[in-house]
Motif scaffolding. Structure first.
Motif, mmCIF file in Angstrom:
data_model
loop_
_atom_site.group_PDB
_atom_site.id
_atom_site.type_symbol
_atom_site.label_atom_id
_atom_site.label_comp_id
_atom_site.label_asym_id
_atom_site.label_seq_id
_atom_site.Cartn_x
_atom_site.Cartn_y
_atom_site.Cartn_z
ATOM 1 N N GLU A 88 0.831 -1.207 0.000
ATOM 2 C CA GLU A 88 0.000 0.000 0.000
ATOM 3 C C GLU A 88 0.863 1.254 0.000
ATOM 4 O OE1 GLU A 88 -2.960 -0.080 3.069
ATOM 5 O OE2 GLU A 88 -4.195 -1.572 2.008
ATOM 6 N N TYR B 233 -11.338 2.114 -6.937
ATOM 7 C CA TYR B 233 -11.360 0.924 -6.083
ATOM 8 C C TYR B 233 -11.988 -0.192 -6.911
ATOM 9 C CZ TYR B 233 -11.413 -1.377 -1.448
ATOM 10 O OH TYR B 233 -11.165 -2.198 -0.368
ATOM 11 N N PHE C 13 -8.344 -2.893 0.032
ATOM 12 C CA PHE C 13 -7.432 -1.953 0.673
ATOM 13 C C PHE C 13 -7.905 -1.608 2.075
ATOM 14 C CE2 PHE C 13 -6.664 -1.092 -3.839
ATOM 15 C CZ PHE C 13 -5.279 -1.183 -3.874
ATOM 16 N N SER C 14 -6.966 -1.228 2.909
ATOM 17 C CA SER C 14 -7.298 -0.817 4.266
ATOM 18 C C SER C 14 -7.929 0.572 4.258
ATOM 19 C CB SER C 14 -6.031 -0.797 5.132
ATOM 20 O OG SER C 14 -5.156 0.242 4.696
ATOM 21 N N PHE D 9 -5.321 3.167 3.893
ATOM 22 C CA PHE D 9 -4.874 3.446 2.526
ATOM 23 C C PHE D 9 -5.677 4.603 1.936
ATOM 24 C CE2 PHE D 9 -5.573 2.995 -2.040
ATOM 25 C CZ PHE D 9 -4.264 2.969 -2.530
ATOM 26 N N TRP D 10 -7.001 4.544 2.100
ATOM 27 C CA TRP D 10 -7.839 5.593 1.524
ATOM 28 C C TRP D 10 -7.663 6.917 2.259
ATOM 29 C CZ3 TRP D 10 -9.013 4.850 -3.149
ATOM 30 C CH2 TRP D 10 -9.224 3.550 -3.622
ATOM 31 N N CYS E 121 -16.541 -2.106 1.899
ATOM 32 C CA CYS E 121 -15.430 -1.400 1.251
ATOM 33 C C CYS E 121 -15.871 -0.039 0.734
ATOM 34 C CB CYS E 121 -14.868 -2.241 0.111
ATOM 35 S SG CYS E 121 -14.110 -3.799 0.632
#
Length: 351
Positions: free
Chosen positions: A128, A148, A158-159, A162-163, A184
């Motif tokens: 990431e 995404y 993704f965590s 990450f965003w 998500c």
């Protein structure tokens, strides 16, 4: 720097079809058909187009085909020829390792694309942290439309962190949320709402399985001593590459309903009908294996493509998918725009 008219349209919300690839039977680019598709989307009232994305087939970048620059250039030529409105949103698909992504970003910006839809697919070897570094570099070249992508077609999970980091990149202006997963989806919206940049980033649905619900929902989060609300402004969707005239009409109805306290039950029912149709088009029964061929088949039935061919032989309709398409065509005639297409085909295919 993002053009102001494009920025305004992006936040108002727009229908952005993910542009397919027109091929001849021997799997060569059908330039006339490619131009006709762009003309169709413009005349149908789309607020933009996205070219070089999954629906366009990632393989256009492969050396044996070498179609990326050609296909993106054709679309730009048609937007100029059609004299599209000032705020028409032109999105270029960007993918691959950092060096490739930077080259695609440079080319796209130079020929007139407003934003780069940055895919994180096919990069499972990168952490990431490394993907954030890649995004930061590409954002220095072209305004970014985050992406995404669902794992079934090459994406990854993704965590939330990450965003959080992604939305802090100054030249990120929008995110296409397409994990086909409500948890998500909320991660992305929550990260945007918690960011000081929350009003600078437009959210777009790419969840073809949940289009209308995504557009009708107001998300809200308690942040400190205030409530931050966020709507998904529009959609950048492969599903919207078919029946686009009706899509635009439905989207206009949704935009009116977004500001009402009560959501019309008819829109919720329509949403489930669209999801059912999407299941057939995207081939959900076979983990989306026939999604691109399914889109192409619908366009072929309408006369917009000469056949449902894809660049790779194994990209084809799945067993039973054709019957499923027959079923949804019969069940939901109000979803298609066949009459509009029939009335304009000769114009769109004119040289």
């Amino acid at each position: 720097m993002l053009d102001e008219a494009v920025r305004k349209k992006l936040h108002e919300g727009a229908v952005i079809p993910a542009h397919p690839l027109a091929l001849t039977e021997d799997r060569q680019l059908d330039e006339q058909g490619q131009r006709a598709l762009t003309r169709y989307y413009i005349d149908a009232g789309a607020g933009g187009i996205a070219v070089g994305v999954h629906t366009t087939q990632f393989e256009i970048r492969d050396p044996q085909f070498n179609l990326y620059q050609k296909v993106l250039s054709l679309a730009i030529e048609e937007t100029k020829r059609s004299n599209v409105p000032e705020g028409f949103i032109k999105v270029a698909g960007i993918c691959g390792p950092t060096e490739q992504a930077l080259a695609e970003a440079e080319f796209s910006r130079e020929i007139g694309y407003d934003l780069g839809l940055l895919s994180m697919g096919g990069l499972s070897d990168l952490s990431e942290d490394e993907l954030i570094e890649r995004a930061e570099k590409v954002a220095k070249v072209i305004p970014l439309f985050g992406f995404y992508l669902q794992p079934a077609v090459g994406g990854r999970i993704f965590s939330y962190e990450f965003w959080q980091r992604f939305v802090s990149i100054p030249n990120v202006h929008a995110i296409k949320i397409a994990p086909f997963d409500r948890y998500c989806t909320i991660d992305v919206v929550r990260a945007v709402c918690h960011s000081p940049r929350n009003e600078e980033i437009a959210l777009y649905t790419g969840n073809d399985d949940n289009i209308i619900n995504d557009l009708l929902t107001t998300y809200q989060f308690n942040i400190g001593d205030r409530i931050v609300k966020k709507k998904i402004a529009g959609g950048l969707l492969g599903h919207w590459s078919v029946w686009t005239k009706r899509v635009v009409e439905t989207f206009n109805d949704i935009k009116k309903a977004q500001n009402e306290d009560a959501i019309p039950a008819s829109l919720l029912t329509l949403g489930q009908e669209i999801t059912d149709a999407n299941s057939a088009i995207f081939d959900s029964r076979h983990r989306f294996k026939g999604s691109i061929a399914g889109i192409n088949e619908v366009l072929t039935r309408q006369g917009l493509l000469r056949g449902n061919w894809c660049l790779l032989d194994h990209e084809a309709l799945s067993p039973g998918q054709e019957k499923e398409l027959d079923r949804v065509y019969e069940s939901y005639p109000h979803l298609h725009d066949d009459e509009f297409v029939k009335a304009n085909l000769s114009k769109w295919f004119a040289k």
